[in-house]
Design an enzyme around this catalytic site. Structure first.
Site, short mmCIF file in Angstrom:
data_model
loop_
_atom_site.label_atom_id
_atom_site.label_comp_id
_atom_site.label_asym_id
_atom_site.label_seq_id
_atom_site.Cartn_x
_atom_site.Cartn_y
_atom_site.Cartn_z
CE LYS A 176 -56.61 24.07 15.30
NZ LYS A 176 -57.16 22.94 16.56
CB CYS A 215 -64.68 18.86 15.22
SG CYS A 215 -64.77 19.72 17.09
CG HIS A 238 -62.69 21.60 12.30
ND1 HIS A 238 -63.83 22.18 12.63
CD2 HIS A 238 -61.70 20.95 13.25
CE1 HIS A 238 -63.54 22.24 13.90
NE2 HIS A 238 -62.55 21.46 14.32
CG ASP A 254 -59.43 25.20 8.03
OD1 ASP A 254 -58.32 25.65 8.59
OD2 ASP A 254 -60.41 24.46 8.67
CD GLN A 304 -55.05 20.74 12.49
OE1 GLN A 304 -53.99 20.56 12.84
NE2 GLN A 304 -56.12 20.99 13.49
#
Lengths: 406, 147
Positions: free
Chosen positions: A226, A364, A123, A200, A203
């Site tokens: 999220k 993104c 991202h 990261d 997700q």
């Protein structure tokens, strides 16, 4: 499977509504998830009963707020099995977590000529902060590529690492391709050359169980919004040794030990990195969404969502002209696709008018679009409250839309 | 016909469609009917980049009026472009400057003019105004007549 979908959906009354006179089917969970009522209730209770500023007053309201705020830190620690509660820093989101590490780590450990390895499937928020620091320091970003099927070429990492490499930044799960990267193996490879790894997890944490100690991650970042939680709260997990050595990111209240105009000494972690009054309301409410995830159980959520993923993938493949981007064997419940002859924006717009919320565009992640040489995709992403019936509605609507553009 | 009258006509045309699907079917029809720009005009200079779709806009001045042509890679946006062209093309710069473009909002299609992450349409509306302002200034300064 013992998965009480009706009970789970009852935590999200927002889902039970009509948009454009059609029942809402919310399939944009990779962008943000709906908030459980438990989060809203926690926010309301705080403001009705005991709101005060934390860590800095000797009165009932402040004490109670402080206790709940710090309780969320404990919950986060348990949620990702961090070694110590001090290793959990609250930020305003994953993006700020990346920026914090990029600014602070690079300040201390990066010099001209050094290299940071970043994967091609990131991202923008796990690319740009590193680029900014690289420009500042005269360092270089090195790309770790992925294959057309959406699998990270993690084997190439060994060869990309050089004596100049200072950090590897990679996503746990791709927001476009859904690929679950072998981060444990990546971390092992990097650590064999004494290089720290930033993961990261924006997700990942809502879909799969994550244990940062088992992964041996140096840094791990994610966002509450999220995770069926409130907006404006993110987490940065960092190993104590790094957080202790890194300089503060921002100055202000809370992060100091002693201030005079000659010299300021800083607090211990985590407070060193939490300057100013934090998002007290959202951090406290975040605890409620973690509780919900723990109650349902990440393993159960994973199984449920995986079934949805397989069901939707099979259905999509029946549509003529379908291209699915990202077919890694280890994949989370995200499907990016295009249909030949129909622009992704047109698809998304018409699906919206039929009550189906999906994301369209570049997500993104321009480098991923460049990899496939496409301007964008449609992305359907499933959460713990989605059902096969909703996927049927989605597929039905999609077929109807394709006919409109034929 | 004034800019305002054309906008009212468009609003009336759309008023027969009660259902969103029908409104959009009509937009798709308009998009499909709009002639494509020749490939050489779909260059970076004419490109208005949106996050979700791309729009190209070409302006030419003739006899004191501005003629616009445009295209988008997304059909729905192309339909909206067709409507915009119908309203503003072949107008004097002053008319474009002095009139509000309100019909998109009135049709309930305002979401396509969202300021960020949009489809290039808002930028197109701004670009049309910029052309009009620039040509108007050139006219006042006695500049070139063929833009």
């Amino acid at each position: 499977m013992n998965y009480d979908i009706n009970k789970i959906r009852s935590y999200f009354p927002v889902l039970k509504q009509q948009v454009y006179n059609k029942p809402l089917v919310y399939l944009d969970n990779a962008a943000t998830t709906q908030k459980t009522v438990k989060v809203l209730m926690a926010q309301e209770k705080l403001h009705n009963d005991y709101y005060g500023n934390i860590h800095r007053a000797a009165h009932y309201m402040a004490d109670k707020s402080t206790a709940d705020f710090e309780e969320t830190r404990d919950k986060v620690q348990k949620f990702i099995n961090a070694g110590a509660r001090e290793e959990i820093i609250f930020t305003k989101g994953t993006t700020e977590s990346v920026n914090l590490v990029a600014a602070s780590f690079c300040e201390q450990f990066i010099k001209s000529g050094d290299e940071i390895i970043v994967s091609e499937m990131e991202h923008h928020s796990n690319i740009v902060p590193w680029q900014i620091q690289a420009i500042n320091k005269g360092a270089k970003i090195v790309k770790l590529p992925f294959s057309d099927s959406g699998i990270l070429q993690s084997g190439a990492l060994q060869n990309l690492i050089s004596s100049k490499t200072k950090l590897v930044a990679v996503t746990h799960v791709s927001n476009v391709l859904g690929t679950i990267n072998p981060v444990k193996q990546i971390i092992e490879t990097a650590h064999s050359k004494n290089i720290p790894v930033f993961i990261d997890g924006a997700q990942a944490v809502q879909h799969i169980p994550v244990d940062v100690q088992e992964l041996d991650a140096d840094f791990y970042a994610f966002s509450a919004h999220k995770m069926y939680g409130p907006n404006g709260v993110g987490v940065l997990y960092g190993k104590r040794k790094w957080l202790t050595e890194m300089p503060p990111y921002q100055g202000g209240g809370e992060m100091i030990a002693e201030v005079s105009f000659d010299k300021t000494t800083f607090s211990e972690i985590p407070f060193k990195f939490e300057a100013g009054t934090p998002n007290i309301t959202s951090v406290i409410a975040f605890g409620a969404s973690i509780d919900m995830l723990q109650d349902i159980g990440l393993v159960n959520i994973w199984e449920w969502e995986h079934e949805l993923l397989e069901y939707a993938t099979a259905g999509l493949k029946e549509i003529e002209g379908m291209t699915i981007y990202g077919e890694a064997p280890e994949k989370s419940s995200v499907i990016s696709f295009n249909i030949e002859g129909v622009h992704s924006f047109d698809l998304g717009t018409m699906l919206d008018k039929m009550g189906i919320a999906v994301r369209t565009g570049h997500h993104c992640a321009d480098p991923v679009m460049q990899h496939y040489n496409i301007p964008g995709t449609v992305r359907a992403s499933f959460g713990l409250y989605n059902t096969k019936e909703e996927i049927d509605q989605f597929l039905h609507a999609l077929k109807k839309v394709v006919q409109m553009f034929a | 016909m004034t800019i305002e009258k054309v906008q009212q006509d468009i609003i009336e045309e759309f008023s027969v469609y009660e259902d969103w699907m029908d409104k959009y079917s009509y937009l798709i029809e308009l998009g499909n009917e709009l002639a494509d720009l020749p490939p050489e005009e779909k260059n970076d200079q004419n490109l208005i980049k949106g996050c979700q779709s791309r729009v190209w806009l070409v302006a030419e001045k003739k006899d004191g009026k501005i003629y616009f042509r445009g295209e988008s890679d997304a059909v729905i946006v192309k339909g909206l472009v067709a409507l915009l062209l119908r309203v503003v093309s072949g107008r004097k710069p002053k008319e474009i400057i002095e009139n509000e473009l309100h019909f998109i909002d009135d049709l309930g299609l305002k979401q396509h003019l969202s300021p960020t992450r949009s489809n290039g349409l808002l930028a197109m509306v701004k670009q049309i105004r910029l052309y009009a302002v620039a040509y108007d200034r050139m006219e006042k300064e006695g500049g070139t007549q063929n833009g």
